[in-house]
Motif scaffolding. Sequence first.
Motif, PDB file in Angstrom:
ATOM      1  N   ALA A 121       0.840  -1.203   0.000  1.00  0.00           N
ATOM      2  CA  ALA A 121       0.000   0.000   0.000  1.00  0.00           C
ATOM      3  C   ALA A 121       0.876   1.255   0.000  1.00  0.00           C
ATOM      4  O   ALA A 121       0.582   2.239  -0.697  1.00  0.00           O
ATOM      5  N   HIS A 122       1.952   1.210   0.768  1.00  0.00           N
ATOM      6  CA  HIS A 122       2.910   2.325   0.794  1.00  0.00           C
ATOM      7  C   HIS A 122       3.544   2.533  -0.577  1.00  0.00           C
ATOM      8  O   HIS A 122       3.599   3.659  -1.089  1.00  0.00           O
ATOM      9  N   LEU A 123       4.035   1.446  -1.171  1.00  0.00           N
ATOM     10  CA  LEU A 123       4.728   1.549  -2.454  1.00  0.00           C
ATOM     11  C   LEU A 123       3.805   2.016  -3.567  1.00  0.00           C
ATOM     12  O   LEU A 123       4.263   2.629  -4.542  1.00  0.00           O
ATOM     13  N   ALA A 124       2.516   1.742  -3.442  1.00  0.00           N
ATOM     14  CA  ALA A 124       1.576   2.130  -4.492  1.00  0.00           C
ATOM     15  C   ALA A 124       1.426   3.642  -4.610  1.00  0.00           C
ATOM     16  O   ALA A 124       1.060   4.149  -5.681  1.00  0.00           O
ATOM     17  N   VAL A 125       1.721   4.372  -3.539  1.00  0.00           N
ATOM     18  CA  VAL A 125       1.465   5.815  -3.555  1.00  0.00           C
ATOM     19  C   VAL A 125       2.704   6.665  -3.294  1.00  0.00           C
ATOM     20  O   VAL A 125       2.656   7.881  -3.500  1.00  0.00           O
ATOM     21  N   VAL A 126       3.813   6.060  -2.855  1.00  0.00           N
ATOM     22  CA  VAL A 126       4.923   6.886  -2.388  1.00  0.00           C
ATOM     23  C   VAL A 126       5.574   7.676  -3.530  1.00  0.00           C
ATOM     24  O   VAL A 126       5.985   8.829  -3.330  1.00  0.00           O
ATOM     25  N   ILE A 127       5.654   7.102  -4.733  1.00  0.00           N
ATOM     26  CA  ILE A 127       6.245   7.849  -5.850  1.00  0.00           C
ATOM     27  C   ILE A 127       5.350   9.022  -6.236  1.00  0.00           C
ATOM     28  O   ILE A 127       5.829  10.133  -6.520  1.00  0.00           O
ATOM     29  N   VAL A 128       4.032   8.789  -6.231  1.00  0.00           N
ATOM     30  CA  VAL A 128       3.099   9.883  -6.502  1.00  0.00           C
ATOM     31  C   VAL A 128       3.237  10.958  -5.432  1.00  0.00           C
ATOM     32  O   VAL A 128       3.219  12.161  -5.727  1.00  0.00           O
ATOM     33  N   PHE A 129       3.385  10.529  -4.199  1.00  0.00           N
ATOM     34  CA  PHE A 129       3.559  11.475  -3.091  1.00  0.00           C
ATOM     35  C   PHE A 129       4.815  12.327  -3.281  1.00  0.00           C
ATOM     36  O   PHE A 129       4.778  13.556  -3.133  1.00  0.00           O
ATOM     37  N   LEU A 130       5.928  11.674  -3.618  1.00  0.00           N
ATOM     38  CA  LEU A 130       7.177  12.406  -3.795  1.00  0.00           C
ATOM     39  C   LEU A 130       7.121  13.344  -5.002  1.00  0.00           C
ATOM     40  O   LEU A 130       7.684  14.437  -4.979  1.00  0.00           O
ATOM     41  N   SER A 131       6.434  12.909  -6.050  1.00  0.00           N
ATOM     42  CA  SER A 131       6.379  13.707  -7.270  1.00  0.00           C
ATOM     43  C   SER A 131       5.390  14.870  -7.157  1.00  0.00           C
ATOM     44  O   SER A 131       5.734  16.021  -7.446  1.00  0.00           O
ATOM     45  N   ARG A 132       4.165  14.571  -6.698  1.00  0.00           N
ATOM     46  CA  ARG A 132       3.122  15.602  -6.687  1.00  0.00           C
ATOM     47  C   ARG A 132       3.111  16.434  -5.408  1.00  0.00           C
ATOM     48  O   ARG A 132       2.990  17.652  -5.453  1.00  0.00           O
ATOM     49  N   ASP A 133       3.221  15.770  -4.284  1.00  0.00           N
ATOM     50  CA  ASP A 133       3.110  16.496  -3.018  1.00  0.00           C
ATOM     51  C   ASP A 133       4.419  17.186  -2.633  1.00  0.00           C
ATOM     52  O   ASP A 133       4.400  18.334  -2.160  1.00  0.00           O
ATOM     53  N   VAL A 134       5.524  16.492  -2.818  1.00  0.00           N
ATOM     54  CA  VAL A 134       6.814  17.059  -2.446  1.00  0.00           C
ATOM     55  C   VAL A 134       7.431  17.835  -3.606  1.00  0.00           C
ATOM     56  O   VAL A 134       8.208  18.767  -3.402  1.00  0.00           O
ATOM     57  N   GLY A 135       7.085  17.455  -4.854  1.00  0.00           N
ATOM     58  CA  GLY A 135       7.554  18.194  -6.015  1.00  0.00           C
ATOM     59  C   GLY A 135       8.939  17.805  -6.495  1.00  0.00           C
ATOM     60  O   GLY A 135       9.671  18.648  -7.037  1.00  0.00           O
ATOM     61  N   LEU A 136       9.318  16.531  -6.357  1.00  0.00           N
ATOM     62  CA  LEU A 136      10.637  16.086  -6.784  1.00  0.00           C
ATOM     63  C   LEU A 136      10.625  15.627  -8.239  1.00  0.00           C
ATOM     64  O   LEU A 136       9.620  15.117  -8.734  1.00  0.00           O
ATOM     65  N   SER A 137      11.765  15.757  -8.911  1.00  0.00           N
ATOM     66  CA  SER A 137      11.925  15.262 -10.274  1.00  0.00           C
ATOM     67  C   SER A 137      12.224  13.764 -10.233  1.00  0.00           C
ATOM     68  O   SER A 137      12.513  13.185  -9.168  1.00  0.00           O
TER      69      SER A 137
END
Length: 281
Positions: A105-121
């Motif tokens: 469940a964590h892995l399903a959203v963590v990349i989206v979290f880092l990209s959209r919420d945190v704003g990382l490339s």
Amino acid sequence: MPREQLPEANARLQTNLSMAAVAGPGLAGLIVQALGAATALAADAVSYVWSALWLGRIETPDVRPDPRPRRLLREIAEGLRVVRGNRILLAISAHGAVSSLFQSAHLAVVIVFLSRDVGLSAWAIGLLGTASLTGALTAGLTARRLGARIGQARALWGAGVLFGLAYQLYPFTGRGWALACYVAAGFFATYGVIVLNVFGLSFQQLVAPPELLGRVNSVTHTLVLGVVPLGSLLGGALATAFGTRATLQIAAAGVLASAAILVCSPLRKLRDLNDVSAGPP
């Protein structure tokens, strides 16, 4: 193989896996950033071919067992019977399944979290993943000595607790210095999971009857990997309903709660592999 050599052998295998895990995310991020996602997928496919070529160079003779009638359902039942009948194997398998559910469940959203919420490339996410995975490499190099110092059983259930506690840091990840939360979480989480793998496999190899070890291993892997799709669906559903950061918090709580399975098992009363030599608890 003598039982005292099991942790050392498993630690070496995990070290090799850790080195690949450390190099992979950073390289993937660089390829995606420089050449695009399609090229990264193509490079991943080529890496499997490269791996197959190396496997083909193995010259050790393959020892084939004597042919005998195979009954799949009976063999699955035998593996399940061994796991269910031993409280150590059952605890290790149950912890693996529950923690895998919430980890997925964590892995399903963590990349989206880092990209959209945190704003990382993509490059920054890959670099962040590489930095956090250094814990896995450290664990591969130190797991055997840790087990020798505090006991393999204590190292096993202690790693489960560390794994769960590390996940509590992920939801605090943010911009700037708050990125350190992700790196620290990743370091201790990957350290914990490698120690879990080293001593979990060692206990499994020690306790399971040799002729049934393959079936026990298959049952354990089925339990752990079989929940991955469910965990991914759970992560997506939670993110849709509550957002990605809340999903990371729920997943972290689930991973930590799963540690109770190991802490409350007979492992808590043991110290070393030799403590189960008289028979399975």
